[in-house]
Design an enzyme around this catalytic site. Structure first.
Site, PDB file in Angstrom:
ATOM      1  N   ASN A  28       0.793  -1.447  -0.153  1.00 25.62           N
ATOM      2  CA  ASN A  28       0.235   0.180  -0.239  1.00 25.62           C
ATOM      3  C   ASN A  28       0.951   1.072  -0.026  1.00 25.62           C
ATOM      4  O   ASN A  28       2.247   1.115   0.694  1.00 25.62           O
ATOM      5  CB  ASN A  28      -0.878   0.156   1.350  1.00 25.62           C
ATOM      6  CG  ASN A  28      -0.207   0.570   2.843  1.00 25.62           C
ATOM      7  OD1 ASN A  28       0.375  -0.792   3.010  1.00 25.62           O
ATOM      8  ND2 ASN A  28      -0.153   1.533   2.567  1.00 25.62           N
ATOM      9  N   CYS A  29       0.520   2.399  -0.772  1.00 23.91           N
ATOM     10  CA  CYS A  29       0.822   3.477  -0.362  1.00 23.91           C
ATOM     11  C   CYS A  29       0.082   4.275   0.274  1.00 23.91           C
ATOM     12  O   CYS A  29      -0.886   3.576   1.643  1.00 23.91           O
ATOM     13  CB  CYS A  29       0.956   4.328  -1.318  1.00 23.91           C
ATOM     14  SG  CYS A  29      -0.261   5.120  -2.168  1.00 23.91           S
ATOM     15  N   MET A  30      -0.385   5.622   0.381  1.00 22.11           N
ATOM     16  CA  MET A  30      -0.496   6.355   1.704  1.00 22.11           C
ATOM     17  C   MET A  30      -2.121   6.420   1.078  1.00 22.11           C
ATOM     18  O   MET A  30      -3.079   5.562   2.171  1.00 22.11           O
ATOM     19  CB  MET A  30      -0.481   8.335   1.540  1.00 22.11           C
ATOM     20  CG  MET A  30       1.195   7.837   2.251  1.00 22.11           C
ATOM     21  SD  MET A  30       0.944   7.747   3.904  1.00 22.11           S
ATOM     22  CE  MET A  30       0.222   9.372   4.720  1.00 22.11           C
ATOM     23  N   ARG A  32      -4.307   3.835  -1.624  1.00 19.51           N
ATOM     24  CA  ARG A  32      -4.044   3.181  -2.724  1.00 19.51           C
ATOM     25  C   ARG A  32      -3.106   1.660  -1.498  1.00 19.51           C
ATOM     26  O   ARG A  32      -2.192   1.324  -1.246  1.00 19.51           O
ATOM     27  CB  ARG A  32      -3.395   3.190  -3.124  1.00 19.51           C
ATOM     28  CG  ARG A  32      -4.537   3.977  -4.158  1.00 19.51           C
ATOM     29  CD  ARG A  32      -3.041   5.103  -5.609  1.00 19.51           C
ATOM     30  NE  ARG A  32      -3.172   6.015  -5.647  1.00 19.51           N
ATOM     31  CZ  ARG A  32      -2.540   6.715  -7.082  1.00 19.51           C
ATOM     32  NH1 ARG A  32      -2.573   5.877  -8.178  1.00 19.51           N
ATOM     33  NH2 ARG A  32      -2.830   8.749  -7.492  1.00 19.51           N
TER      34      ARG A  32
END
Length: 474
Positions: A28-30, A32
């Site tokens: 994951n990113c911030m 997504r």
């Protein structure tokens, strides 16, 4: 959507991306959930219609499901647990998936390379934001209350305490980057951290600051530990590749004893002889390019106008090494506030759509649900729920962002460059106390606020005039 991500939603997503056997990686990113897939043809693009999903970005080897801040981390953790419970595949399935994965690697190298930056830097972003906010608040208090730098007492001590986290982060940042980068490129994290530490050591025995390495040259050759983040990324990549080659030929009984030892010796030799000078040249070139773009109003407009497109394609994480290079060369991140204007332009576009929509339309409900996150710098709900599906407002939002970038570029051109006090941080209104400049925090905050206002107004005007024609406003 509830605070927790439901298992039913994740199971549905898992089914629509081809099942557990089609998942190559989960992260994951911030905002997504990022699922690496072996075969993108098995992915159902209608995932974006699921309740709780704000948008979906599809590439040849990855599905990015937009949930929003905080939720993406919980979704990735829960999805990893689901994948851990999935049944084991047979050899034929594994062979077929490996073949598809190899094909994907051959056709999407650029996107995979950019995706590595998300793997390396996303775990660091909460720390960037926290340290930057503490530094910004402390600087603002010191400026407003006229606290001298050498003052004594409870308040100065408290302000220095708030600032120490930023100093610690940026002093030893390359070690964190080296660790994450080595892991992202398939190596052992601690090897990358050790190699990164070589860039921090001092090689001048007469220096009064820093940590002396114990030698000032490498077998008679001068050492020039420049390049910082750029050099560390190259060195971590080389370290991971060398480790993989060494491990292939190392007997199992000697693996723990000798693999890292040989890897460090070879990588350090390459770092001193090749990577440090090369990283220094690349660092100087990148800094020169973006510093000149930042001081060029038209360059700022182009960067701000194109940033939403980079977000849509999921390649915006590729700017993070540039942020770090600018921090080293300027002392602040002058690119980040320029790119933040893209989100402000989108807020203006969304407000124009709200104004033009019918009083009880679904569009107004969508804007109401997404506008507060947009004001606070979280743009995905507006992108995927409001502007991008209607296309014209997305384009006018980009134009509004370009106008905000032009404003900041003009102010810099007239002698007041400013930027973020951290390599990364929140955008939108939340970023105001993180702004800084050579003239102090208050002028920087004023310039940033002016840019946001210009982007809001221009995004609103452009969308009202050009972004609502033949567009579904229901």
């Amino acid at each position: 959507m509830a605070k927790e991500i439901s298992s039913e939603l994740l199971n549905t997503i898992l089914t629509r991306v081809g099942g557990p056997g089609n998942i190559a990686s989960c992260g994951n990113c911030m905002t997504r959930l990022r699922l690496g897939v072996h075969d993108s043809s098995l992915v159902d693009p209608d995932i974006k219609t699921l309740e709780g999903v704000k948008g979906v970005i599809l590439t040849s080897d990855q599905v990015q499901v937009v949930f929003g801040p905080g939720k993406a981390h919980r979704a990735a953790k829960a999805m990893s647990e689901l994948l851990g419970e999935a049944p084991v595949q047979d050899a034929a399935e594994i062979a077929a998936q490996n073949k598809r994965q190899l094909k994907a690697k051959q056709t999407s190298g650029v996107q995979q390379f950019l995706a590595k930056f998300a793997t390396i830097f996303t775990p660091l972003i909460p720390g960037f934001i926290a340290a930057g906010l503490l530094l910004g608040i402390a600087t603002l208090i010191a400026t407003v209350m006229h606290v001298p730098a050498d003052a004594q007492g409870t308040l100065p001590d408290a302000l220095n305490f708030m600032k120490v986290f930023s100093k610690g982060l940026f002093t030893f940042l390359v070690i964190l980057v080296g660790y994450n980068a080595a892991q992202a490129f398939g190596g052992t994290g601690v090897n990358g951290a050790i190699i990164a530490a070589l860039f921090l050591l001092g090689y001048n025995p007469a220096a009064t600051t820093g940590y002396y390495a114990g030698f000032h040259d490498f077998f008679g050759l001068p050492i020039d530990p420049r390049g910082n983040i750029i050099g560390v990324l190259i060195a971590a990549w080389a370290c991971a590749r060398i480790e993989g080659m060494v491990r292939r030929f190392m007997p199992d009984d000697l693996d723990m004893l000798l693999t890292s030892l040989i890897t460090l010796l070879i990588t350090a030799t390459l770092a001193y002889l090749i990577i440090m000078p090369l990283g220094g040249w690349l660092f100087e070139g990148m800094s020169w390019l973006f510093m000149h773009l930042n001081s060029n109003p038209l360059g700022c407009a182009v960067l701000a106008g194109l940033f939403l497109i980079a977000v849509v394609f999921g390649v915006h994480q590729g700017f993070i090494p540039v942020y770090l290079a600018l921090m080293d060369s300027q002392g602040f991140n002058s690119l980040f506030p320029i790119l933040s204007m893209a989100g402000a332009g989108q807020v203006g576009a969304a407000l124009a759509l709200y104004w033009r929509a019918q009083p009880h339309s679904a569009l107004r409900s969508q804007v109401r649900g997404a506008i507060i996150p947009g004001l606070l710098g979280v743009g995905e709900p507006l992108i995927y729920g409001v502007t991008l599906p209607r296309m014209k407002p997305f384009i006018t939002a980009c134009l509004g962002g370009a106008a905000g970038g032009l404003f900041i570029g003009l102010i810099a051109w007239w002698g007041l460059p400013m930027g973020l006090n951290s390599a990364f941080g929140p955008s939108g209104l939340v970023a105001l106390p993180l702004m800084t400049s050579a003239q102090g925090i208050l002028p920087a905050m004023a310039v940033y606020a002016g840019g946001i206002l210009v982007a809001w107004v221009c995004g609103f005007i452009f969308t009202t005039l050009f972004g609502c024609r033949n567009v579904n406003l229901d």
